[in-house]
Design an enzyme around this catalytic site. Structure first.
Site, mmCIF file in Angstrom:
data_model
loop_
_atom_site.group_PDB
_atom_site.id
_atom_site.type_symbol
_atom_site.label_atom_id
_atom_site.label_comp_id
_atom_site.label_asym_id
_atom_site.label_seq_id
_atom_site.Cartn_x
_atom_site.Cartn_y
_atom_site.Cartn_z
ATOM 1 N N CYS A 164 36.085 27.466 -7.673
ATOM 2 C CA CYS A 164 35.349 26.662 -8.926
ATOM 3 C C CYS A 164 36.312 25.247 -8.946
ATOM 4 C CB CYS A 164 35.125 27.223 -9.982
ATOM 5 S SG CYS A 164 34.593 26.242 -11.469
ATOM 6 N N HIS A 175 28.548 25.648 -6.032
ATOM 7 C CA HIS A 175 27.959 26.405 -4.912
ATOM 8 C C HIS A 175 26.813 25.889 -4.163
ATOM 9 C CE1 HIS A 175 29.823 29.431 -7.350
ATOM 10 N NE2 HIS A 175 28.771 29.860 -8.254
ATOM 11 N N ASP A 200 35.400 31.744 -6.395
ATOM 12 C CA ASP A 200 33.961 32.084 -6.490
ATOM 13 C C ASP A 200 33.577 32.808 -5.066
ATOM 14 O OD1 ASP A 200 33.106 31.016 -9.056
ATOM 15 O OD2 ASP A 200 33.010 28.995 -7.941
ATOM 16 N N GLU A 259 29.975 28.854 18.360
ATOM 17 C CA GLU A 259 30.729 29.745 18.654
ATOM 18 C C GLU A 259 31.530 30.431 17.493
ATOM 19 O OE1 GLU A 259 33.997 31.912 19.302
ATOM 20 O OE2 GLU A 259 34.276 30.163 18.451
#
Length: 148
Positions: free
Chosen positions: A46, A87, A53, A69
């Protein structure tokens, strides 16, 4: 094609900014298909509290000329452990970086974040409309229900 990580010992990058993603030629150029990566134990920090988080990320893409890859992708995702970001920024940033560097036909990412302050946050981004005829299964992550 030279790779940074494949077949080599690789340390976890210190941050997403220094993480190198490797791309290899698509083994089925011209075929319309989808690739899915699921990272059910993704972590970042956060940016306000510094607390961890947790999220379940699902990345779906239809390859163009190259594919990512998987070891390099795993290292990129792991580099977020000590990275502070909201987020929305983290989820969209991962999707845009893959789309910009790999240039797939199509890419989407779902970030299913576990509750912060009692509210789960889900973030979704895609590079554009999916190609006609591409099979798009549900991402398979159930809505958060607490203890259930």
């Amino acid at each position: 094609m030279e790779t940074t990580h494949l077949g080599k010992t690789s340390a976890l990058p210190a941050s997403p900014d220094v993480a190198a993603l490797d791309y290899v030629p698509n083994p089925r150029p011209g075929e319309l298909y989808m690739v899915r990566f699921a990272a059910p134990e993704f972590t970042s920090l956060c940016p306000v509290t510094g607390q961890p988080d947790f999220a379940h990320l699902v990345i779906d893409y239809s390859p163009g000329e190259t594919i990512v890859e998987s070891k390099s992708l795993k290292l990129l995702l792991g580099s977020f452990r000590n990275h502070a970001g909201f987020h929305e920024d983290v989820t969209v940033g991962i999707g845009k970086r893959l789309a910009d560097e790999m240039a797939p036909r199509w890419l989407r990412i779902g970030g299913y974040w576990y509750p912060r302050g009692g509210i789960p946050i889900d973030v979704f981004w895609q590079s554009g409309p999916p190609p006609a005829g591409l099979w798009l299964p549900d991402q398979g992550v159930a809505p958060y229900r607490g203890r259930g």
